[in-house]
Write an enzyme that holds these catalytic residues in place. Structure first.
Site, PDB file in Angstrom:
ATOM      1  N   HIS A  50       0.770  -1.218   0.144  1.00 16.67           N
ATOM      2  CA  HIS A  50       0.154   0.033  -0.378  1.00 16.67           C
ATOM      3  C   HIS A  50       0.636   1.420  -0.101  1.00 16.67           C
ATOM      4  CE1 HIS A  50       0.349   1.153   4.612  1.00 16.67           C
ATOM      5  NE2 HIS A  50       0.470  -0.210   4.732  1.00 16.67           N
ATOM      6  N   ASP A 102      -0.976   4.815   0.539  1.00 15.54           N
ATOM      7  CA  ASP A 102      -1.160   5.857   1.768  1.00 15.54           C
ATOM      8  C   ASP A 102      -0.448   5.598   2.889  1.00 15.54           C
ATOM      9  OD1 ASP A 102      -2.652   2.716   2.000  1.00 15.54           O
ATOM     10  OD2 ASP A 102      -3.468   4.058   3.456  1.00 15.54           O
ATOM     11  N   ASP A 125       6.543   1.819   6.277  1.00 13.97           N
ATOM     12  CA  ASP A 125       4.962   1.338   5.730  1.00 13.97           C
ATOM     13  C   ASP A 125       4.315   2.060   5.856  1.00 13.97           C
ATOM     14  OD1 ASP A 125       2.303  -0.026   6.706  1.00 13.97           O
ATOM     15  OD2 ASP A 125       2.385   1.244   8.312  1.00 13.97           O
ATOM     16  N   GLU A 184      -5.064   1.268   3.007  1.00 13.71           N
ATOM     17  CA  GLU A 184      -4.508   0.498   3.844  1.00 13.71           C
ATOM     18  C   GLU A 184      -4.681   0.588   5.209  1.00 13.71           C
ATOM     19  OE1 GLU A 184      -2.907  -2.274   6.861  1.00 13.71           O
ATOM     20  OE2 GLU A 184      -2.459  -0.235   6.799  1.00 13.71           O
ATOM     21  N   GLU A 185      -4.722   1.953   5.466  1.00 10.85           N
ATOM     22  CA  GLU A 185      -4.592   2.807   6.886  1.00 10.85           C
ATOM     23  C   GLU A 185      -5.751   2.850   7.721  1.00 10.85           C
ATOM     24  OE1 GLU A 185      -2.038   1.614   8.325  1.00 10.85           O
ATOM     25  OE2 GLU A 185       0.004   2.295   7.237  1.00 10.85           O
ATOM     26  N   ASP A 216       4.070  -5.966   3.843  1.00 12.65           N
ATOM     27  CA  ASP A 216       3.625  -5.220   5.433  1.00 12.65           C
ATOM     28  C   ASP A 216       4.015  -5.256   7.137  1.00 12.65           C
ATOM     29  OD1 ASP A 216       2.556  -2.574   5.791  1.00 12.65           O
ATOM     30  OD2 ASP A 216       0.443  -3.450   6.056  1.00 12.65           O
ATOM     31  N   ARG A 251      -7.973  -6.014  18.950  1.00  8.77           N
ATOM     32  CA  ARG A 251      -7.703  -7.049  17.886  1.00  8.77           C
ATOM     33  C   ARG A 251      -7.816  -8.250  19.246  1.00  8.77           C
ATOM     34  NH1 ARG A 251      -4.319  -3.926  13.722  1.00  8.77           N
ATOM     35  NH2 ARG A 251      -4.697  -1.990  14.099  1.00  8.77           N
ATOM     36  N   HIS A 302       3.989   3.829  11.830  1.00  6.91           N
ATOM     37  CA  HIS A 302       2.697   4.598  12.668  1.00  6.91           C
ATOM     38  C   HIS A 302       3.586   5.420  14.052  1.00  6.91           C
ATOM     39  CE1 HIS A 302      -1.002   2.297  11.925  1.00  6.91           C
ATOM     40  NE2 HIS A 302      -0.188   2.003  10.902  1.00  6.91           N
TER      41      HIS A 302
END
Length: 474
Positions: free
Chosen positions: A89, A91, A120, A154-155, A178, A354, A446
């Protein structure tokens, strides 16, 4: 003759860095406010997608585009019935706070390539693209066609990805660069629960505003609030009590500015990926933890109690009763992502979970409600983009081949692994995440000053190239 994949990859280091730096300079953060019909996620993501297509056309690949949301470069017989897909990805997350460099001016220092997206996922995605370019130059035979596919959401919500693969058909197998090596063949479920409420106040202290976090999958590194008090003495007292609070709490920093009966507070924690909230310090919940014992009322009080007590400093959600564990996927994790309160307006909190296979979004949502104080008038809902737990068995030939290639290149032991992060690898029934973060490299996804080691770009490219070749010919 055996191909020396590492030697071949080194031939492309300069070209890869040149293209990657150009891509990293594009601020491809999703921007709904600037979205248009031909740029449905804003101008930055579209620019990144078109730049990838430009490179792929330059390099002689068959290039496809789906609604300015997905693009691909293809190698091999277009009529081949079976296919391998490698999906990354372009983005990126918002830069956030704490950078010591311009996040969109890539720079190499001490062998590290710094920029938002370097790890990332623009860096790994481009190593995979260059692996395809390497295979094309070697003109090796392929039984299956190979596509390197790029998404640009993706984010957030994975916009366009399900539609694209529904239209194009599921591949035989695939992987996403990723995550990390040696492999991720299991991913926890992923659901966000949104809590909504009105910004009502009552009491000696009024919560004028409270703001922390920019995305569900980021631990907020900074939080700000404005509080009005009944008189100036109470404002001064609040600031003094902050000093005492910080003396007993070393994990965060904070400051307060007092002006008459108004106090502006800023807390500083540690911003990290929301899939691993235990590695960060949530500035927002700490700020609420400090404020909750003051004389607030109505929803301001309930909001501060919820953030500052029920979900504070509890990344496995023990206090609200959502805690779960299974032997395959481990613990449920909770990130308190976006936090908003504005007096007399609608506010919300986004909680990102998660979760392992032995729970589900309905159970998690019910647990969230147990964290509400009796006087907290709030509602909950699940975000539209939910993902069930995903697992490809360790004895699947896809997993076995990828682990074999990794061992050959590194000499390290390698086995299956499950994570809380969600990657495009779960788009396919036989899909995993494979690289591109090597063992021992700090995870800065991130985070401020995100980086990827320059030497690892061609190292990963060699692994990807061999893996793609073997998977396309097994």
């Amino acid at each position: 003759m055996m191909t020396n994949w590492r030697l071949e990859s080194l031939k492309y280091e300069d070209a890869l860095l040149t293209d990657l730096k150009e891509m990293l300079a594009i601020s491809s953060v999703r921007d709904d406010a600037a979205a248009t019909e031909d740029a449905p996620l804003g101008p930055g993501p579209k620019e990144a997608l078109l730049k990838f297509e430009e490179f792929a056309q330059r390099d002689g690949f068959k290039v496809g585009d789906y609604k300015n949301l997905v693009a691909y470069a293809e190698l091999g017989d277009p009529d081949a019935e079976e296919s391998l897909v490698v999906v990354g990805h372009l983005d990126v997350m918002p830069a956030g706070d704490g950078w010591t460099k311009d996040p969109f001016t890539p720079v190499i220092e001490d062998g590290r390539l710094y920029a938002r997206g370097s790890s990332d996922d623009k860096g790994p995605s481009f190593t995979a693209y260059y692996a395809l370019k390497l295979l094309k130059a070697l003109n090796l035979p392929l039984k299956r066609k190979i596509r390197v596919v790029m998404g640009i959401d993706e984010e957030s919500d994975w916009t366009g990805m399900d539609e694209f693969f529904a239209a194009e058909g599921q591949p035989t197998m695939g992987f996403s660069p990723d995550a990390e090596f040696p492999i991720i063949n299991g991913e926890k479920g992923n659901v966000s629960i949104e809590v909504k409420f009105d910004g009502t106040n009552d009491g000696s202290y009024k919560l004028v505003s409270f703001e922390a976090g920019s995305r569900p999958n980021m631990v907020p590194g900074t939080a700000k609030a404005v509080v009005e008090t009944a008189d100036t003495a109470l404002a001064t007292q609040l600031a003094e009590r902050l000093t005492a609070y910080l003396a007993n709490e070393s994990r965060v920093k904070a400051d307060a500015e007092v002006e008459d009966n108004r106090v502006a507070l800023t807390f500083y924690g540690k911003q990290v990926h929301g899939a691993m909230p235990e590695t960060g310090e949530n500035a927002g919940t700490y700020l609420a933890n400090f404020l909750k014992d003051f004389d607030f009322g109505a929803n301001a009080k309930g909001y501060l109690n919820f953030l500052g007590d029920a979900v504070h400093d509890d990344t496995t959600a023990v206090k609200i009763g959502a805690v779960k564990h299974d032997d395959l996927m481990g613990d449920l994790s909770m990130n308190v992502g976006i936090q908003r309160f504005a007096a007399d307006e609608e506010g919300y909190v986004n909680l990102n979970f998660r979760y392992p296979k032995n729970t589900n979004p309905a159970e998690i949502e019910a647990a969230v409600k147990t964290g509400f104080a009796d006087d907290f008038a709030a509602t909950t809902s699940q975000a539209a983009h939910n993902m069930a737990p995903h697992y490809v068995p360790g004895d699947d030939p896809l997993v076995a081949t990828l682990l074999k290639v990794y061992r050959e290149h590194t000499g390290l032991p390698a086995g299956e692994q499950v994570i809380g992060g969600g990657t495009f690898g779960r788009l396919f029934e036989r899909g995993v995440a494979f690289g591109a973060m090597f063992e021992g490299v700090p995870d800065t996804m991130h985070q401020a000053d995100e980086f990827y080691p320059v030497a690892d770009l061609t190292r990963a490219m060699a692994i990807f190239a061999q893996a793609m070749y073997e998977l396309a010919n097994d």
